[in-house]
Structure formats: structure tokens, C-alpha cells
Design an enzyme around this catalytic site. Sequence first.
Site, PDB file in Angstrom:
ATOM      1  CB  SER A 126      -0.901   0.041   1.234  1.00 45.53           C
ATOM      2  OG  SER A 126      -1.785  -1.042   1.222  1.00 45.53           O
ATOM      3  CB  SER A 132      -9.231   0.152  -2.334  1.00 45.92           C
ATOM      4  OG  SER A 132      -9.728   0.097  -1.018  1.00 45.92           O
ATOM      5  CG  ASP A 239      -6.765 -14.519  -3.592  1.00 43.68           C
ATOM      6  OD1 ASP A 239      -7.502 -13.530  -3.417  1.00 43.68           O
ATOM      7  OD2 ASP A 239      -6.520 -15.011  -4.712  1.00 43.68           O
ATOM      8  CD  GLN A 278     -37.097 -14.732  25.169  1.00 42.24           C
ATOM      9  OE1 GLN A 278     -37.887 -13.786  25.149  1.00 42.24           O
ATOM     10  NE2 GLN A 278     -37.461 -15.965  24.882  1.00 42.24           N
ATOM     11  CD  GLU A 362      -3.730  -9.358   5.146  1.00 34.58           C
ATOM     12  OE1 GLU A 362      -4.135 -10.375   4.570  1.00 34.58           O
ATOM     13  OE2 GLU A 362      -2.753  -9.340   5.914  1.00 34.58           O
TER      14      GLU A 362
HETATM   15  N1  COS Z   1      -5.252 -14.048  -8.202  1.00 33.06           N
HETATM   16  C1  COS Z   1      -4.496 -14.030  -9.334  1.00 33.06           C
HETATM   17  N2  COS Z   1      -4.546 -13.020 -10.217  1.00 33.06           N
HETATM   18  C2  COS Z   1      -5.398 -12.004  -9.956  1.00 33.06           C
HETATM   19  C3  COS Z   1      -6.218 -11.976  -8.809  1.00 33.06           C
HETATM   20  C4  COS Z   1      -6.126 -13.062  -7.914  1.00 33.06           C
HETATM   21  N3  COS Z   1      -6.848 -13.112  -6.800  1.00 33.06           N
HETATM   22  N4  COS Z   1      -6.952 -10.852  -8.817  1.00 33.06           N
HETATM   23  C5  COS Z   1      -6.622 -10.196  -9.950  1.00 33.06           C
HETATM   24  N5  COS Z   1      -5.681 -10.887 -10.625  1.00 33.06           N
HETATM   25  C6  COS Z   1      -5.071 -10.556 -11.922  1.00 33.06           C
HETATM   26  C7  COS Z   1      -6.158 -10.436 -12.954  1.00 33.06           C
HETATM   27  O1  COS Z   1      -6.439 -11.702 -13.542  1.00 33.06           O
HETATM   28  C8  COS Z   1      -5.531  -9.499 -13.945  1.00 33.06           C
HETATM   29  O2  COS Z   1      -4.619 -10.207 -14.757  1.00 33.06           O
HETATM   30  P1  COS Z   1      -4.486  -9.890 -16.340  1.00 33.06           P
HETATM   31  O3  COS Z   1      -4.058  -8.448 -16.393  1.00 33.06           O
HETATM   32  O4  COS Z   1      -3.444 -10.860 -16.776  1.00 33.06           O
HETATM   33  O5  COS Z   1      -5.843 -10.109 -16.910  1.00 33.06           O
HETATM   34  C9  COS Z   1      -4.717  -8.561 -13.066  1.00 33.06           C
HETATM   35  O6  COS Z   1      -4.492  -9.261 -11.843  1.00 33.06           O
HETATM   36  C10 COS Z   1      -5.434  -7.258 -12.793  1.00 33.06           C
HETATM   37  O7  COS Z   1      -6.676  -7.585 -12.200  1.00 33.06           O
HETATM   38  P2  COS Z   1      -7.899  -6.580 -12.174  1.00 33.06           P
HETATM   39  O8  COS Z   1      -8.072  -5.987 -13.539  1.00 33.06           O
HETATM   40  O9  COS Z   1      -9.062  -7.289 -11.561  1.00 33.06           O
HETATM   41  O10 COS Z   1      -7.334  -5.434 -11.209  1.00 33.06           O
HETATM   42  P3  COS Z   1      -8.051  -4.188 -10.555  1.00 33.06           P
HETATM   43  O11 COS Z   1      -7.099  -3.075 -10.558  1.00 33.06           O
HETATM   44  O12 COS Z   1      -9.406  -3.993 -11.145  1.00 33.06           O
HETATM   45  O13 COS Z   1      -8.175  -4.611  -9.006  1.00 33.06           O
HETATM   46  C11 COS Z   1      -9.084  -5.548  -7.002  1.00 33.06           C
HETATM   47  C12 COS Z   1      -8.884  -5.652  -8.546  1.00 33.06           C
HETATM   48  C13 COS Z   1      -9.989  -4.419  -6.616  1.00 33.06           C
HETATM   49  C14 COS Z   1      -9.712  -6.868  -6.606  1.00 33.06           C
HETATM   50  C15 COS Z   1      -7.712  -5.417  -6.330  1.00 33.06           C
HETATM   51  O14 COS Z   1      -7.133  -4.181  -6.648  1.00 33.06           O
HETATM   52  C16 COS Z   1      -7.740  -5.538  -4.811  1.00 33.06           C
HETATM   53  O15 COS Z   1      -7.819  -6.641  -4.272  1.00 33.06           O
HETATM   54  N6  COS Z   1      -7.654  -4.398  -4.110  1.00 33.06           N
HETATM   55  C17 COS Z   1      -7.524  -4.406  -2.664  1.00 33.06           C
HETATM   56  C18 COS Z   1      -6.069  -4.399  -2.306  1.00 33.06           C
HETATM   57  C19 COS Z   1      -5.884  -4.684  -0.852  1.00 33.06           C
HETATM   58  O16 COS Z   1      -6.342  -5.682  -0.334  1.00 33.06           O
HETATM   59  N7  COS Z   1      -5.155  -3.784  -0.186  1.00 33.06           N
HETATM   60  C20 COS Z   1      -4.790  -3.972   1.184  1.00 33.06           C
HETATM   61  C21 COS Z   1      -3.325  -4.249   1.210  1.00 33.06           C
HETATM   62  S1  COS Z   1      -2.794  -5.100   2.623  1.00 33.06           S
HETATM   63  S2  COS Z   1      -3.099  -3.927   4.119  1.00 33.06           S
END
Ligand code: COS
Length: 378
Positions: A126, A132, A239, A278, A362
Site C-alpha cells: 500500500s 484499495s 487471497d 431472554q 487486507e
Molecule cells: N489471483 C491471481 N490473479 C489475480 C487476482 C487473484 N486473486 N486478482 C486479480 N488478478 C489478476 C487479474 O487476472 C488481472 O490479470 P491480467 O491483467 O493478466 O488479466 C490482473 O491481476 C489485474 O486484475 P484486475 O483488472 O481485476 O485489477 P483491478 O485493478 O481492477 O483490481 C481488485 C482488482 C480491486 C480486486 C484489487 O485491486 C484488490 O484486491 N484491491 C484491494 C487491495 C488490498 O487488499 N489492499 C490492502 C493491502 S494489505 S493492508
Amino acid sequence: MHLELDDTQRMVQETARAFAEKTLRPNAAQYERDEKIPASVLRSLADLGLLSVNIPARFEGAEAGAVAYALAMQEIARGCASTAVTMAVTNMVGEVINQFGTEAQRERYVRGLATGELVAGSFALSETEAGSDPGAMRTTATLENDRWILRGNKQWITSADFAGVFVVWARTGGPGTAGISTFLMPANTPGLRISKHEDKMGLRASSTCALVFDDCELPQDALLGELGHGFRIAMMALDGGRIGIGAQACGIASAALEEAISYAKDRTQFGKPIADFQAIQWMIADSQTELDAAKLLVMRAASLKQAGVAFSREAAMAKLFASEKAGQICDRVLQIHGGYGYTRDFAIERHVRDVRVSRIYEGTSEIQRTVIGRMILR
Ligand code: COS
């Protein structure tokens, strides 16, 4: 469908529970006051295999799998949520290096995290303008004279002031998610500076800092995985991380609910224990039902991960449901405690603050809904 734990899973669960009961739960309030998890606690976590639950034994990991990890996380969070997040991020860092690293990277860092030599791992994704939306990150890594030079900042980095290794994401190509790569940065890298320590609402014994990369120089072999694959690596790590945070939320809610049950049996009003009313029984019934449902979602996601099949959607569901229900459970438990719950004399005041961030870090609840919705509808 098997809901029974195997011997290894039960052993890891019992080990974590015993450590949490004996060492963490009685001292969690003091750790919070000290704003520090004692080094001895981190040492013990490493010795017990709890910093490497899903890491192969050949790197000194416990090799107990993703389900055992989720069980251990619940137990540790039941004792001290701050310790749990430190453990969660270290396990996540170990796993991502184990999954994508070269043999040399795994020998150095995965082993170092498992044995406790590196103390903890930090996950530096981040930034101030990229929470996000990590695809918007601005930190850059450029190849200059065969060395990677990193320039930029990171935000919300757990354990940054004592971690031995940082997994760092930086832009090596054009804009968007395709231009991002992943690097391994030892803590003693010149130019790496720990800047602001966040003054947080909860999880106050865990440290959360900002980082500055001031022309940080890394060798070429600091690249983790393939060039330009960093976003995918981050998403895959998150994930798994989301299962851990779902489990952490369940652990905090478990502690809170146990305290509510005990308080409700002790506290007398209108001539009888409030557990006889209750209104209180229903709050406890709803809380236990929701907590059990959250644990089952966490276990489902962990089982899929362990089976090596896709689990992104299930991990997001587990994290979303567990964090939101845990927040509601802690709020109800505070209500059961009445005015006492609003004081620092009872742990629920800390649980309410600690659990709140599980809906944010996360991936916020809104991001989890985005992930789930996209996957259902695509
Ligand atoms: N596993 C594997 N690959 C993934 C994936 C996953 N879970 N999620 C996305 N990807 C891949 C996609 O398939 C895509 O690949 P291609 O470019 O080859 O098609 C690429 O990553 C980009 O994915 P996408 O277009 O969905 O990206 P976005 O920018 O739209 O973002 C979200 C998607 C919103 C889901 C993502 O940005 C996210 O999870 N944001 C939150 C981040 C977070 O958790 N921050 C906290 C940090 S820790 S405190």
C-alpha cells in the site's frame, strides 16, 4: 464432507491455544500499554512453528497446511489480536516467498522467517494514494548499472520497525497493474527508512509504519517472481492473507463471546444473573451462531487453499463475513457488559477497537464484495 481435524491440525491448534492462554491472554492489555509485543513472544512463536505453519519442513517450517494455519490464527487472536496480525503477515510473507522465490531466496528468507532469525516479515504494497487500488502505486524500481534502484513511499506496513525482510512492490513498467514487480528487501538495505509510526485506534501492540525508499539499491536477484507479474503475486498473497484475517476476526470474537457468557452468569440485576434474561440469551445465541458460521467459511476457504484449488472468492467471503460479524459480536458483548464494557477494566473495550480494522485491512469489506460480485457475475 469432513469437519473433523486430523492429528496435525489438532496438535497445531492445541499448541497455539496453550501458548495463547498461558502467555498472551493474561498479558495482552500490558502489551497494548507498552505498544510493543515482547521479543520473547516472537521468539516463542517461531520456536512453536507458528511463524511458518504452511511452510515446508525443509525450510524449517511446520508444514502443517492452510487449515492448521487458520486454526492457529484463531487461537493466537483469541489471546492477543496484535500478536496475531504480526504472525499473520509473517506467515503471508514466508508463503509468498516460498511460492514465487528461487531456491536461494527461499533458503535465505523462508528459512530465516521460519527459524525466527529474521524476527518477522513485512508486506509493503500500500501507498498513500494506492490502498484499495494498488495498481495506482507510484514507487518505482529502475535498473541502473545492473542494480535495482527503488524510489518512493509505502504506507500501513505491519512490523516494519523490527522485520528482517520486506516484500516490496514497485513499478518497473508502464501504468496500471501490468507494470508492477515484486522485490525482496532486507531490513538493512541502505536508503530504507522507517518514517511515521501510526497512532492507531486498536492493535496498538502491533507496529504500523510508513516506509521511505530513498534510492534503495538492490541486486538483480532481489526480484521475486517474473518481471511485471507483481500485481498477480500481490493478489495471490492477499487471497491467502484474507483467510488469516477472517480467522483473526473469529479469534477476537471468540474471546469476546467467552467473556460475555462469563459476565452474564456473574452479573446480577433485578435479583438474578442477567444470563436469565431472554434479551441477553438472544444476543449470545445470535453471536454464537454467527461466529460458528464465520468459522465454517474460514475453514472452507482454508480447505480449498490446502487442496490446491481456486479459493479467491471463498477467501473474500470468509474475510467479509467473519470481520463484519466479529464486529457485531464485539459490539453486542460490550452491550452485555453495560457501563463496565466501556471501561479499560474489561477486555471487551480492547476487542472492540482491535476488531474494527479487520473490515479495512487486507482489502476493505467493499473490496471483498467487489471480488465476490465480479467472480459470481463474470
Ligand atoms: N489471483 C491471481 N490473479 C489475480 C487476482 C487473484 N486473486 N486478482 C486479480 N488478478 C489478476 C487479474 O487476472 C488481472 O490479470 P491480467 O491483467 O493478466 O488479466 C490482473 O491481476 C489485474 O486484475 P484486475 O483488472 O481485476 O485489477 P483491478 O485493478 O481492477 O483490481 C481488485 C482488482 C480491486 C480486486 C484489487 O485491486 C484488490 O484486491 N484491491 C484491494 C487491495 C488490498 O487488499 N489492499 C490492502 C493491502 S494489505 S493492508
